[in-house]
Design a protein around this motif. Structure first.
Motif, PDB file in Angstrom:
ATOM      1  N   ALA A  69      24.418  54.811  21.398  1.00  0.00           N
ATOM      2  CA  ALA A  69      25.356  55.345  22.231  1.00  0.00           C
ATOM      3  C   ALA A  69      26.144  54.280  23.124  1.00  0.00           C
ATOM      4  O   ALA A  69      25.406  53.491  23.757  1.00  0.00           O
ATOM      5  N   THR A  70      27.414  54.088  22.843  1.00  0.00           N
ATOM      6  CA  THR A  70      28.196  53.013  23.497  1.00  0.00           C
ATOM      7  C   THR A  70      29.161  53.560  24.357  1.00  0.00           C
ATOM      8  O   THR A  70      29.950  54.618  23.997  1.00  0.00           O
ATOM      9  N   ILE A  71      29.442  53.256  25.716  1.00  0.00           N
ATOM     10  CA  ILE A  71      30.537  53.746  26.684  1.00  0.00           C
ATOM     11  C   ILE A  71      31.334  52.474  27.279  1.00  0.00           C
ATOM     12  O   ILE A  71      30.903  51.731  27.280  1.00  0.00           O
ATOM     13  N   LYS A  72      32.599  52.800  27.057  1.00  0.00           N
ATOM     14  CA  LYS A  72      33.519  51.948  27.698  1.00  0.00           C
ATOM     15  C   LYS A  72      34.251  52.533  28.615  1.00  0.00           C
ATOM     16  O   LYS A  72      34.610  53.848  28.698  1.00  0.00           O
ATOM     17  N   ASP A  73      34.865  51.782  29.620  1.00  0.00           N
ATOM     18  CA  ASP A  73      35.606  52.182  30.714  1.00  0.00           C
ATOM     19  C   ASP A  73      36.570  51.106  31.256  1.00  0.00           C
ATOM     20  O   ASP A  73      36.289  50.029  30.975  1.00  0.00           O
ATOM     21  N   ALA A  74      37.583  51.565  32.107  1.00  0.00           N
ATOM     22  CA  ALA A  74      38.425  50.619  32.483  1.00  0.00           C
ATOM     23  C   ALA A  74      38.191  50.938  34.116  1.00  0.00           C
ATOM     24  O   ALA A  74      38.667  52.022  34.481  1.00  0.00           O
ATOM     25  N   VAL A  75      38.050  49.871  34.940  1.00  0.00           N
ATOM     26  CA  VAL A  75      37.780  49.985  36.526  1.00  0.00           C
ATOM     27  C   VAL A  75      38.973  49.118  37.349  1.00  0.00           C
ATOM     28  O   VAL A  75      38.866  48.032  36.883  1.00  0.00           O
ATOM     29  N   GLU A  76      39.480  49.761  38.123  1.00  0.00           N
ATOM     30  CA  GLU A  76      40.302  48.930  38.966  1.00  0.00           C
ATOM     31  C   GLU A  76      39.639  48.115  39.854  1.00  0.00           C
ATOM     32  O   GLU A  76      38.750  48.506  40.539  1.00  0.00           O
ATOM     33  N   PRO A  77      39.848  46.768  39.699  1.00  0.00           N
ATOM     34  CA  PRO A  77      39.030  45.783  40.485  1.00  0.00           C
ATOM     35  C   PRO A  77      39.421  46.072  41.941  1.00  0.00           C
ATOM     36  O   PRO A  77      40.629  46.210  42.366  1.00  0.00           O
ATOM     37  N   ASP A  78      38.464  45.877  42.841  1.00  0.00           N
ATOM     38  CA  ASP A  78      38.447  46.140  44.309  1.00  0.00           C
ATOM     39  C   ASP A  78      38.509  44.985  45.112  1.00  0.00           C
ATOM     40  O   ASP A  78      38.778  45.015  46.383  1.00  0.00           O
ATOM     41  N   ILE A  79      38.245  43.863  44.493  1.00  0.00           N
ATOM     42  CA  ILE A  79      38.041  42.484  45.146  1.00  0.00           C
ATOM     43  C   ILE A  79      39.164  41.546  44.775  1.00  0.00           C
ATOM     44  O   ILE A  79      39.155  41.206  43.648  1.00  0.00           O
ATOM     45  N   ALA A  80      39.970  41.205  45.887  1.00  0.00           N
ATOM     46  CA  ALA A  80      40.746  39.891  45.647  1.00  0.00           C
ATOM     47  C   ALA A  80      40.146  38.610  46.241  1.00  0.00           C
ATOM     48  O   ALA A  80      39.868  38.790  47.477  1.00  0.00           O
ATOM     49  N   GLU A  81      39.972  37.773  45.410  1.00  0.00           N
ATOM     50  CA  GLU A  81      39.373  36.333  46.226  1.00  0.00           C
ATOM     51  C   GLU A  81      40.417  35.208  45.777  1.00  0.00           C
ATOM     52  O   GLU A  81      40.706  34.763  44.691  1.00  0.00           O
ATOM     53  N   PHE A  82      40.891  34.693  46.913  1.00  0.00           N
ATOM     54  CA  PHE A  82      41.926  33.603  47.036  1.00  0.00           C
ATOM     55  C   PHE A  82      40.925  32.320  47.083  1.00  0.00           C
ATOM     56  O   PHE A  82      39.976  32.254  47.951  1.00  0.00           O
ATOM     57  N   ARG A  83      41.010  31.640  46.181  1.00  0.00           N
ATOM     58  CA  ARG A  83      40.657  30.173  45.969  1.00  0.00           C
ATOM     59  C   ARG A  83      41.429  29.141  46.100  1.00  0.00           C
ATOM     60  O   ARG A  83      42.415  28.911  45.537  1.00  0.00           O
ATOM     61  N   ILE A  84      41.221  28.307  47.292  1.00  0.00           N
ATOM     62  CA  ILE A  84      42.250  27.244  47.488  1.00  0.00           C
ATOM     63  C   ILE A  84      41.671  25.851  47.395  1.00  0.00           C
ATOM     64  O   ILE A  84      40.519  25.493  47.721  1.00  0.00           O
ATOM     65  N   ARG A  85      42.284  24.980  46.748  1.00  0.00           N
ATOM     66  CA  ARG A  85      42.031  23.673  46.280  1.00  0.00           C
ATOM     67  C   ARG A  85      42.904  22.962  47.202  1.00  0.00           C
ATOM     68  O   ARG A  85      44.133  22.591  46.756  1.00  0.00           O
ATOM     69  N   PHE A  86      42.353  22.654  48.517  1.00  0.00           N
ATOM     70  CA  PHE A  86      43.156  21.302  49.297  1.00  0.00           C
ATOM     71  C   PHE A  86      43.009  19.860  48.736  1.00  0.00           C
ATOM     72  O   PHE A  86      41.987  19.728  48.337  1.00  0.00           O
ATOM     73  N   GLU A  87      44.350  19.491  48.507  1.00  0.00           N
ATOM     74  CA  GLU A  87      44.273  18.141  48.079  1.00  0.00           C
ATOM     75  C   GLU A  87      45.503  17.452  48.534  1.00  0.00           C
ATOM     76  O   GLU A  87      46.602  17.897  48.957  1.00  0.00           O
ATOM     77  N   TRP A  88      45.393  16.002  48.750  1.00  0.00           N
ATOM     78  CA  TRP A  88      46.593  15.349  49.108  1.00  0.00           C
ATOM     79  C   TRP A  88      45.998  13.703  48.963  1.00  0.00           C
ATOM     80  O   TRP A  88      44.833  13.239  49.035  1.00  0.00           O
ATOM     81  N   HIS A  89      47.132  13.076  48.900  1.00  0.00           N
ATOM     82  CA  HIS A  89      47.069  11.367  48.585  1.00  0.00           C
ATOM     83  C   HIS A  89      47.577  10.834  49.974  1.00  0.00           C
ATOM     84  O   HIS A  89      48.489  11.190  50.358  1.00  0.00           O
ATOM     85  N   GLY A  90      46.768   9.870  50.392  1.00  0.00           N
ATOM     86  CA  GLY A  90      47.445   9.211  51.677  1.00  0.00           C
ATOM     87  C   GLY A  90      47.014   7.552  51.495  1.00  0.00           C
ATOM     88  O   GLY A  90      46.274   7.400  50.577  1.00  0.00           O
ATOM     89  N   GLN A  91      47.244   6.951  52.593  1.00  0.00           N
ATOM     90  CA  GLN A  91      46.899   5.645  52.869  1.00  0.00           C
ATOM     91  C   GLN A  91      45.621   5.089  53.210  1.00  0.00           C
ATOM     92  O   GLN A  91      45.354   4.025  53.016  1.00  0.00           O
ATOM     93  N   SER A  92      44.912   6.033  53.754  1.00  0.00           N
ATOM     94  CA  SER A  92      43.586   5.679  54.441  1.00  0.00           C
ATOM     95  C   SER A  92      42.876   7.002  54.464  1.00  0.00           C
ATOM     96  O   SER A  92      43.251   8.066  54.377  1.00  0.00           O
ATOM     97  N   GLN A  93      41.633   6.599  54.292  1.00  0.00           N
ATOM     98  CA  GLN A  93      40.576   7.892  54.657  1.00  0.00           C
ATOM     99  C   GLN A  93      40.831   8.504  55.853  1.00  0.00           C
ATOM    100  O   GLN A  93      40.409   9.936  56.039  1.00  0.00           O
TER     101      GLN A  93
END
Length: 217
Positions: A18-42
């Protein structure tokens, strides 16, 4: 070979899949932030990193979420010319993660707050299930119940009665509990605050299969 073993092998068995399929509303939202910047010095990169984190926390503070932002992986390194002899500048990257329950938070408001914060970053949003095991258990119960109904019908047709379970085999499909298809990732430079993505994800399709063997009596 024992007589008991021979008797067990001669007992009739019914095998049902037997195979069962379902569609479930996602309950988690995960924000993934990639901070990045170019500068003249460390030093400039380190300063900008601190400023970006502060701005993100200030923006989230208005929503009571400043402590939910987890930041890690700060790295600063030199950019060099093609021959590698000259340093042309410096760059920094870092990661930020904000994992929220959709039912408890206004996800578009969080996106907007981060987009307006002025941080130098790329924002992605991923949707998933908080408790995959609970959803899996629901499917398993339904799948085994479906298999049992079919097995009982087969047993009755053969003039037999369904006995104890002999064996169960189970397959969980890879990726069944992953991110909602068609709804991610949402990528946008934080400067483009007016470009609010569609933060209403499609349901996550999940699937599992069982093979169950019953003794017949």
């Amino acid at each position: 070979m024992s007589t008991e073993g021979n008797a067990a092998q001669s007992r009739p068995v019914v095998c049902v899949s037997a195979t069962i399929k379902d569609a479930v509303e996602p309950d988690i939202a995960e924000f993934r932030i990639r901070f990045e910047w170019h500068g003249q010095s460390q030093e400039a990169c380190t300063k900008q990193y601190s400023e970006d984190v502060r701005c993100a926390q200030d923006a989230l503070r208005k929503l009571g979420l400043e402590d939910e932002l987890k930041v890690s992986g700060f790295t600063s390194y030199a950019n060099r010319s093609r021959r590698g002899r000259t340093i042309t500048g410096y760059e920094y990257v870092a990661r930020g993660v904000l994992r929220l329950k959709r039912v408890e938070h206004d996800i578009p408001a969080v996106w907007t707050a981060l987009a307006k914060s002025g941080i130098k970053a790329t924002i992605n949003v991923y949707f998933s299930l908080e408790d995959e095991d609970a959803e899996e258990a629901k499917l398993l119960g339904t799948a085994v119940g479906k298999a049992r109904s079919s097995a009982e019908a087969l047993a009755a047709a053969a003039g037999k009665r369904l006995g104890d379970v002999r064996q169960i085999r189970y397959k969980r499909y890879d990726g069944a509990f992953g991110a909602a298809p068609g709804s991610l990732p949402f990528c946008a430079r934080s400067e483009a605050e007016e470009d609010l993505p569609d933060l209403n994800p499609e349901p996550i399709e999940i699937e599992c299969s069982v093979d169950v063997d019953w003794w017949l009596e």
